[in-house]
Motif scaffolding. Structure first.
Motif, short mmCIF file in Angstrom:
data_model
loop_
_atom_site.label_atom_id
_atom_site.label_comp_id
_atom_site.label_asym_id
_atom_site.label_seq_id
_atom_site.Cartn_x
_atom_site.Cartn_y
_atom_site.Cartn_z
N ARG A 172 0.85 -1.19 0.00
CA ARG A 172 0.00 0.00 0.00
C ARG A 172 0.88 1.23 0.00
NH1 ARG A 172 -2.75 -1.12 5.72
NH2 ARG A 172 -0.93 -1.18 7.03
N MET A 173 0.42 2.24 -0.72
CA MET A 173 1.13 3.51 -0.71
C MET A 173 0.87 4.18 0.64
SD MET A 173 2.74 3.57 -3.54
CE MET A 173 3.35 5.26 -3.61
N LEU A 174 1.90 4.75 1.22
CA LEU A 174 1.76 5.43 2.51
C LEU A 174 1.30 6.86 2.28
CD1 LEU A 174 4.89 4.26 4.55
CD2 LEU A 174 2.50 3.55 4.82
N ALA A 175 0.25 7.23 2.96
CA ALA A 175 -0.25 8.60 2.88
C ALA A 175 0.77 9.54 3.51
CB ALA A 175 -1.59 8.71 3.60
N GLY A 176 1.01 10.65 2.87
CA GLY A 176 1.93 11.65 3.41
C GLY A 176 3.40 11.31 3.23
N ALA A 177 3.70 10.23 2.53
CA ALA A 177 5.09 9.84 2.29
C ALA A 177 5.25 9.65 0.78
CB ALA A 177 5.44 8.57 3.05
N SER A 178 5.43 10.74 0.11
CA SER A 178 5.47 10.74 -1.34
C SER A 178 6.39 9.67 -1.91
CB SER A 178 5.91 12.12 -1.84
OG SER A 178 5.95 12.13 -3.25
N GLY A 179 5.82 8.81 -2.77
CA GLY A 179 6.62 7.79 -3.45
C GLY A 179 7.02 6.61 -2.60
N THR A 180 6.44 6.47 -1.39
CA THR A 180 6.81 5.37 -0.51
C THR A 180 5.66 4.38 -0.37
OG1 THR A 180 8.35 6.74 0.74
CG2 THR A 180 7.60 4.72 1.80
N ALA A 181 5.97 3.11 -0.63
CA ALA A 181 5.00 2.03 -0.44
C ALA A 181 5.41 1.22 0.78
CB ALA A 181 4.97 1.13 -1.67
N GLU A 182 4.44 0.58 1.38
CA GLU A 182 4.69 -0.27 2.53
C GLU A 182 4.34 -1.72 2.18
OE1 GLU A 182 3.63 -0.48 7.27
OE2 GLU A 182 2.09 0.27 5.91
N LEU A 183 5.25 -2.62 2.49
CA LEU A 183 5.02 -4.05 2.35
C LEU A 183 4.33 -4.53 3.61
CD1 LEU A 183 5.59 -6.80 0.89
CD2 LEU A 183 7.74 -6.86 2.18
N LYS A 184 3.19 -5.19 3.45
CA LYS A 184 2.41 -5.69 4.59
C LYS A 184 2.01 -7.13 4.34
CE LYS A 184 0.89 -3.66 7.63
NZ LYS A 184 1.41 -3.47 8.98
N ARG A 185 1.79 -7.86 5.40
CA ARG A 185 1.21 -9.19 5.35
C ARG A 185 2.00 -10.21 4.53
NH1 ARG A 185 -1.20 -6.29 8.48
NH2 ARG A 185 -3.45 -6.01 8.53
N MET A 186 3.31 -10.04 4.52
CA MET A 186 4.18 -11.00 3.83
C MET A 186 4.13 -12.30 4.62
SD MET A 186 6.45 -11.27 1.37
CE MET A 186 7.81 -12.31 0.96
#
Length: 165
Positions: free
Chosen positions: A79-93
């Motif tokens: 998911r793209m992180l709100a307020g963190a331009s251009g940063t995605a977060e890896l979740k639920r691996m």
């Protein structure tokens, strides 16, 4: 050798196996991190406080690995992180025991990075716990470096980041 397919699946709705994947993920995390099985109340609480609905377009994706017999073997969300331009977060691996040892974790990680790029990310971050040594080793092996904590949703001990080229 186990074979699989990895594809994006819809998080919303029922019958997709996504909710089952999330339950299995949190049961495993409870066992590994808490040292005991998570209670139904704990499972409900964590699913409520760290929902997975944002792991769907247009700001996220939920990848599911399935065997040739359609058995769920693993998953990874981005998911793209709100307020963190251009940063995605890896979740639920997560890779179920039936899918471990054959490179599925690596394949899910690479697919998640590609999905993050497709969402417009130039950087990906993730968080994990000390007990999850396999995850930490996988991230390090694929260019992730420990970094300062960011505003995630879990109770993490380690935070990682990687520039996406």
């Amino acid at each position: 050798m186990t074979t699989w397919t990895i594809k994006a699946e819809t998080v919303a709705g029922t019958g997709t196996g996504i909710d089952d994947a999330m339950r299995q993920y949190f049961i495993e995390m409870g066992r590994r991190v808490l040292g005991r099985a998570a209670t139904e109340a704990e499972l409900h609480s964590v699913l409520t406080h760290d929902p997975h609905e944002d792991l769907s377009p247009p700001h996220g994706v939920f990848l599911v690995a399935r065997s040739a017999q359609d058995e769920l073997l693993g998953c990874a969300g981005v998911r793209m992180l709100a307020g963190a331009s251009g940063t995605a977060e890896l979740k639920r691996m997560f890779v179920r025991p039936a899918g471990r040892g054959a490179g599925l974790g690596r394949a899910l990680l690479l697919a998640a990075e590609e999905s993050a790029r497709a969402l417009g990310a130039s950087r990906i971050v993730c968080e994990t716990n000390t007990e999850l040594t396999e995850a930490r080793n996988l991230y390090a092996k694929h260019g992730y470096r420990e970094t300062e904590p960011y505003e995630g949703h879990g109770n993490a001990d380690h935070w990682f980041a990687k520039a996406l080229g």
